[in-house]
Design a protein around this motif. Structure first.
Motif, PDB file in Angstrom:
ATOM      1  N   THR A 294       0.855  -1.186   0.000  1.00 36.92           N
ATOM      2  CA  THR A 294       0.000   0.000   0.000  1.00 36.92           C
ATOM      3  C   THR A 294       0.894   1.240   0.000  1.00 36.92           C
ATOM      4  OG1 THR A 294      -0.016   0.124   2.429  1.00 36.92           O
ATOM      5  CG2 THR A 294      -1.745  -1.227   1.387  1.00 36.92           C
ATOM      6  N   PRO A 295       0.294   2.406  -0.195  1.00 39.72           N
ATOM      7  CA  PRO A 295       1.112   3.626  -0.148  1.00 39.72           C
ATOM      8  C   PRO A 295       1.826   3.839   1.190  1.00 39.72           C
ATOM      9  CG  PRO A 295      -0.987   4.091  -1.202  1.00 39.72           C
ATOM     10  CD  PRO A 295      -1.077   2.687  -0.673  1.00 39.72           C
ATOM     11  N   LEU A 296       1.245   3.356   2.291  1.00 43.53           N
ATOM     12  CA  LEU A 296       1.901   3.524   3.601  1.00 43.53           C
ATOM     13  C   LEU A 296       3.087   2.585   3.787  1.00 43.53           C
ATOM     14  CD1 LEU A 296      -1.107   3.914   6.082  1.00 43.53           C
ATOM     15  CD2 LEU A 296       0.319   5.705   5.096  1.00 43.53           C
ATOM     16  N   GLU A 297       3.109   1.481   3.055  1.00 49.34           N
ATOM     17  CA  GLU A 297       4.163   0.476   3.178  1.00 49.34           C
ATOM     18  C   GLU A 297       4.447   0.119   4.633  1.00 49.34           C
ATOM     19  OE1 GLU A 297       7.664   1.416   0.931  1.00 49.34           O
ATOM     20  OE2 GLU A 297       6.543   1.696  -0.918  1.00 49.34           O
ATOM     21  N   THR A 298       3.391  -0.135   5.373  1.00 44.88           N
ATOM     22  CA  THR A 298       3.499  -0.461   6.792  1.00 44.88           C
ATOM     23  C   THR A 298       4.307  -1.738   6.998  1.00 44.88           C
ATOM     24  OG1 THR A 298       1.290   0.450   7.085  1.00 44.88           O
ATOM     25  CG2 THR A 298       2.139  -0.910   8.881  1.00 44.88           C
ATOM     26  N   PRO A 299       5.299  -1.707   7.887  1.00 43.38           N
ATOM     27  CA  PRO A 299       5.975  -2.966   8.233  1.00 43.38           C
ATOM     28  C   PRO A 299       4.926  -3.881   8.895  1.00 43.38           C
ATOM     29  CG  PRO A 299       7.194  -1.072   9.068  1.00 43.38           C
ATOM     30  CD  PRO A 299       5.879  -0.561   8.573  1.00 43.38           C
ATOM     31  N   LEU A 300       4.665  -5.015   8.280  1.00 37.11           N
ATOM     32  CA  LEU A 300       3.553  -5.851   8.721  1.00 37.11           C
ATOM     33  C   LEU A 300       3.758  -6.492  10.085  1.00 37.11           C
ATOM     34  CD1 LEU A 300       2.387  -7.466   5.382  1.00 37.11           C
ATOM     35  CD2 LEU A 300       1.289  -5.669   6.724  1.00 37.11           C
ATOM     36  N   TRP A 301       4.978  -6.487  10.605  1.00 37.59           N
ATOM     37  CA  TRP A 301       5.183  -7.058  11.924  1.00 37.59           C
ATOM     38  C   TRP A 301       4.463  -6.227  12.996  1.00 37.59           C
ATOM     39  CZ3 TRP A 301       7.298  -4.352  15.906  1.00 37.59           C
ATOM     40  CH2 TRP A 301       8.056  -3.229  15.584  1.00 37.59           C
ATOM     41  N   ILE A 302       4.209  -4.949  12.721  1.00 38.16           N
ATOM     42  CA  ILE A 302       3.547  -4.110  13.722  1.00 38.16           C
ATOM     43  C   ILE A 302       2.086  -4.533  13.900  1.00 38.16           C
ATOM     44  CG2 ILE A 302       2.859  -1.762  14.340  1.00 38.16           C
ATOM     45  CD1 ILE A 302       5.421  -0.813  12.810  1.00 38.16           C
ATOM     46  N   PRO A 303       1.253  -4.485  12.853  1.00 45.49           N
ATOM     47  CA  PRO A 303      -0.128  -4.912  13.082  1.00 45.49           C
ATOM     48  C   PRO A 303      -0.244  -6.404  13.403  1.00 45.49           C
ATOM     49  CG  PRO A 303       0.229  -4.453  10.747  1.00 45.49           C
ATOM     50  CD  PRO A 303       1.448  -3.988  11.482  1.00 45.49           C
ATOM     51  N   GLN A 304       0.609  -7.225  12.784  1.00 45.69           N
ATOM     52  CA  GLN A 304       0.538  -8.657  13.076  1.00 45.69           C
ATOM     53  C   GLN A 304       1.022  -8.970  14.492  1.00 45.69           C
ATOM     54  OE1 GLN A 304       2.597 -10.773   9.966  1.00 45.69           O
ATOM     55  NE2 GLN A 304       0.983 -10.380   8.474  1.00 45.69           N
ATOM     56  N   GLY A 305       1.978  -8.202  14.981  1.00 49.98           N
ATOM     57  CA  GLY A 305       2.447  -8.384  16.357  1.00 49.98           C
ATOM     58  C   GLY A 305       1.349  -8.046  17.362  1.00 49.98           C
ATOM     59  N   ILE A 306       0.632  -6.966  17.111  1.00 44.14           N
ATOM     60  CA  ILE A 306      -0.484  -6.583  17.984  1.00 44.14           C
ATOM     61  C   ILE A 306      -1.583  -7.636  17.908  1.00 44.14           C
ATOM     62  CG2 ILE A 306      -2.290  -4.851  18.367  1.00 44.14           C
ATOM     63  CD1 ILE A 306      -0.215  -2.778  17.239  1.00 44.14           C
ATOM     64  N   TRP A 307      -1.875  -8.112  16.693  1.00 45.36           N
ATOM     65  CA  TRP A 307      -2.874  -9.162  16.487  1.00 45.36           C
ATOM     66  C   TRP A 307      -2.478 -10.444  17.215  1.00 45.36           C
ATOM     67  CZ3 TRP A 307      -1.807 -13.552  13.342  1.00 45.36           C
ATOM     68  CH2 TRP A 307      -2.906 -14.361  13.048  1.00 45.36           C
ATOM     69  N   PHE A 308      -1.221 -10.867  17.061  1.00 44.78           N
ATOM     70  CA  PHE A 308      -0.734 -12.074  17.720  1.00 44.78           C
ATOM     71  C   PHE A 308      -0.763 -11.923  19.240  1.00 44.78           C
ATOM     72  CE2 PHE A 308       2.877 -14.390  19.617  1.00 44.78           C
ATOM     73  CZ  PHE A 308       2.429 -15.690  19.408  1.00 44.78           C
ATOM     74  N   ALA A 309      -0.360 -10.761  19.731  1.00 43.21           N
ATOM     75  CA  ALA A 309      -0.390 -10.528  21.178  1.00 43.21           C
ATOM     76  C   ALA A 309      -1.822 -10.629  21.715  1.00 43.21           C
ATOM     77  CB  ALA A 309       0.199  -9.156  21.504  1.00 43.21           C
ATOM     78  N   GLY A 310      -2.795 -10.191  20.923  1.00 37.41           N
ATOM     79  CA  GLY A 310      -4.192 -10.325  21.324  1.00 37.41           C
ATOM     80  C   GLY A 310      -4.608 -11.779  21.450  1.00 37.41           C
TER      81      GLY A 310
END
Length: 181
Positions: A126-142
């Protein structure tokens, strides 16, 4: 000691629920601002769809533990209501053990998703090019928090059952009434 653990678990999940609520409100405000700016012909802030998707994934994984501790998960109680107190206790324990097993399996299976992202250094396409470990890390921690909550709640319920504290067990894992929720 079990009562203190149960109280601490409830307080921790109440705090998590407040943080999740704040995250949802901030996300809504961000989306509204983005839409309003577009309506006035101004440049979009960008990424509101991507960020809201990440927030929803985080709220879902973390919110499941909050719903569990509040006894807000849906259960079909047609048979349970017709049983004596012992039968209801058996069904409640069975429901918690099955829930706990499924949550542990999902948490265990979600780790490879995050691990692969960390190994590959994946970014969103995407245009933001978010490092996916950030949202996936929060998701996994949940999911991990849900597993911890479910395991602790199962052990607390079993402890109440063995101690003959059926009312406390019912208050911890029984079916919540509309008034309590």
């Amino acid at each position: 000691m079990v009562d203190h653990l149960y109280g601490a678990l409830r307080r921790a999940n109440r705090f998590v629920a407040l943080v999740l609520g704040l995250a949802l409100v901030l996300t809504v405000l961000f989306i509204l601002t983005d839409v309003a700016l577009r309506g006035f012909g101004r440049a979009s802030l960008g990424g509101s769809d991507e960020i809201s998707g990440y927030v929803m994934a985080a709220v879902a994984s973390w919110g499941l533990a909050c719903a569990l501790i509040q006894r807000a998960h849906v259960r079909i109680d047609v048979i349970r209501l017709k049983l004596a107190q012992t039968g209801r206790a058996v069904m409640d324990i069975f429901a918690m053990v099955v829930t706990n097993a499924i949550v542990l399996l999902v948490a265990f299976q979600s780790w490879p998703v995050l691990s692969r992202t960390l190994t590959q250094g994946s970014r969103a396409n995407t245009p933001l090019e978010t490092p996916l470990w950030i949202p996936q890390g929060i998701w996994f921690a949940g999911w991990l928090w849900f597993a911890v909550t479910a395991t602790a709640l199962t052990l607390i319920a079993l402890t109440y059952l063995v101690a003959g504290r059926r009312e406390e067990m019912d208050a911890a894992i029984g079916i919540g009434t509309e008034v309590e929720l």
